[in-house]
Scaffold this motif. Structure first.
Motif, short mmCIF file in Angstrom:
data_model
loop_
_atom_site.label_atom_id
_atom_site.label_comp_id
_atom_site.label_asym_id
_atom_site.label_seq_id
_atom_site.Cartn_x
_atom_site.Cartn_y
_atom_site.Cartn_z
N THR A 68 1.63 0.62 -8.21
CA THR A 68 0.49 0.47 -7.31
C THR A 68 0.93 0.28 -5.86
OG1 THR A 68 -0.73 -0.58 -9.11
CG2 THR A 68 -1.62 -0.84 -6.89
N VAL A 69 1.89 -0.57 -5.63
CA VAL A 69 2.41 -0.80 -4.28
C VAL A 69 3.93 -0.62 -4.33
CG1 VAL A 69 2.64 -2.40 -2.36
CG2 VAL A 69 0.55 -2.41 -3.74
N TRP A 70 4.43 0.39 -3.64
CA TRP A 70 5.87 0.68 -3.64
C TRP A 70 6.49 0.10 -2.38
CZ3 TRP A 70 9.23 1.51 -7.14
CH2 TRP A 70 10.45 2.10 -6.88
N ALA A 71 6.91 -1.17 -2.47
CA ALA A 71 7.47 -1.89 -1.32
C ALA A 71 8.69 -1.22 -0.70
CB ALA A 71 7.80 -3.33 -1.73
N PRO A 72 9.56 -0.53 -1.49
CA PRO A 72 10.73 0.11 -0.89
C PRO A 72 10.40 1.09 0.23
CG PRO A 72 11.03 -0.03 -3.24
CD PRO A 72 9.64 -0.48 -2.97
N THR A 73 9.21 1.70 0.18
CA THR A 73 8.83 2.60 1.28
C THR A 73 8.75 1.84 2.59
OG1 THR A 73 7.59 4.08 -0.18
CG2 THR A 73 7.01 4.11 2.16
N GLY A 74 8.13 0.67 2.57
CA GLY A 74 8.03 -0.14 3.78
C GLY A 74 9.39 -0.64 4.24
N ILE A 75 10.24 -1.01 3.28
CA ILE A 75 11.60 -1.47 3.63
C ILE A 75 12.38 -0.33 4.28
CG2 ILE A 75 13.80 -2.23 2.66
CD1 ILE A 75 12.21 -3.75 0.53
N ALA A 76 12.25 0.87 3.73
CA ALA A 76 12.98 2.02 4.26
C ALA A 76 12.54 2.34 5.68
CB ALA A 76 12.77 3.23 3.35
N ILE A 77 11.24 2.37 5.93
CA ILE A 77 10.74 2.69 7.26
C ILE A 77 11.18 1.64 8.27
CG2 ILE A 77 8.63 2.90 8.65
CD1 ILE A 77 7.29 4.13 6.18
N ALA A 78 11.07 0.37 7.91
CA ALA A 78 11.48 -0.70 8.82
C ALA A 78 12.97 -0.65 9.11
CB ALA A 78 11.10 -2.06 8.24
N ALA A 79 13.78 -0.41 8.08
CA ALA A 79 15.23 -0.37 8.25
C ALA A 79 15.64 0.78 9.17
CB ALA A 79 15.92 -0.22 6.90
N LEU A 80 15.04 1.94 8.99
CA LEU A 80 15.39 3.09 9.82
C LEU A 80 14.87 2.94 11.25
CD1 LEU A 80 14.86 6.14 7.42
CD2 LEU A 80 16.90 4.79 7.85
N TYR A 81 13.71 2.32 11.40
CA TYR A 81 13.17 2.15 12.75
C TYR A 81 14.00 1.15 13.55
CZ TYR A 81 9.84 1.97 16.55
OH TYR A 81 9.26 2.06 17.81
#
Length: 222
Positions: A68-81
């Motif tokens: 339902t909520v895939w937290a790794p997507t948010g982690i990936a975007i924040a890490a790359l930004y």
């Protein structure tokens, strides 16, 4: 009689001053670090991705790889930004590790990991290219830009590649493609909207000791 000093100084050509263009900032987007620190940070990103993904898989109900909520997507975007696109391989490795542990054929893990990394890379590249986006999210425009780019548009990359890989492998039926795609996309989109802004805002403000304790207690309770 010689020319006055003030006149000669005034007539001298100005010394050129280099001002970095926005394109330089967009293409660079990262600060130099030592090799040892770079390795440590990449390992930390992989570990954070794997831990979040492992927890996410436990919440999957539509399919093993869809939650339902895939937290790794948010982690990936924040890490790359924050750290720059140099952390993209760490995102790919983290996604590969967690997907190799599923019941699907191993080759599907490579495709799914590529989709997970590409969605984050595309989102960060696009946000930096806009030049107006600020990760403090204090303006409505920043919120809308992030939602439309990172949550709505770029997450379609991972959903498309991921569901296609599972269908090609025979793990899921092609007839379920629309339903699985929507659930995959929604999980990634929610992960991007919920997790990435929280990390970016936390890193872009100064926290008092009391606020750190309160935030830690809230996260532990959650």
């Amino acid at each position: 009689m010689g020319q006055p000093l003030s006149t000669s100084v005034a007539s001298a050509p100005p010394h050129p001053v280099h001002r970095p263009s926005p394109d330089d900032e967009v293409s660079r987007g990262e600060t130099p670090v030592t090799f040892g620190r770079a390795v440590t940070l990449n390992i930390a990103v992989v570990a954070a991705y794997v831990v979040a993904a492992t927890i996410g898989f436990r919440l999957a109900f539509v399919a093993e790889q869809i939650t339902t909520v895939w937290a790794p997507t948010g982690i990936a975007i924040a890490a790359l930004y924050v750290g720059g696109l140099r952390f993209a391989p760490a995102i790919w490795v983290g996604a590969l590790i967690v997907n190799l542990g599923s019941d699907a054929p191993p080759w599907t893990a490579f495709i799914i990991a590529t989709g997970n990394a590409l969605e984050a890379v595309t989102a960060v590249w696009w946000l930096r290219k806009s030049r107006r986006f600020e990760p403090t999210f204090q303006r409505i425009g920043d919120v809308l830009a992030f939602v439309l780019v990172a949550a709505v548009a770029c997450t379609a990359i991972s959903a498309t590649l991921g569901v296609a890989a599972l269908a090609l492998a025979g793990v899921q039926s092609w007839s379920r493609f629309p339903v699985l795609w929507l659930d995959w996309w929604l999980g990634d989109a929610l992960g991007a909207v919920v997790v990435a802004p929280a990390i970016l805002i936390a890193l872009n403000r100064t926290w008092s000791k009391t606020e750190v304790i309160q935030a830690s207690a809230w996260m532990a309770g959650s």
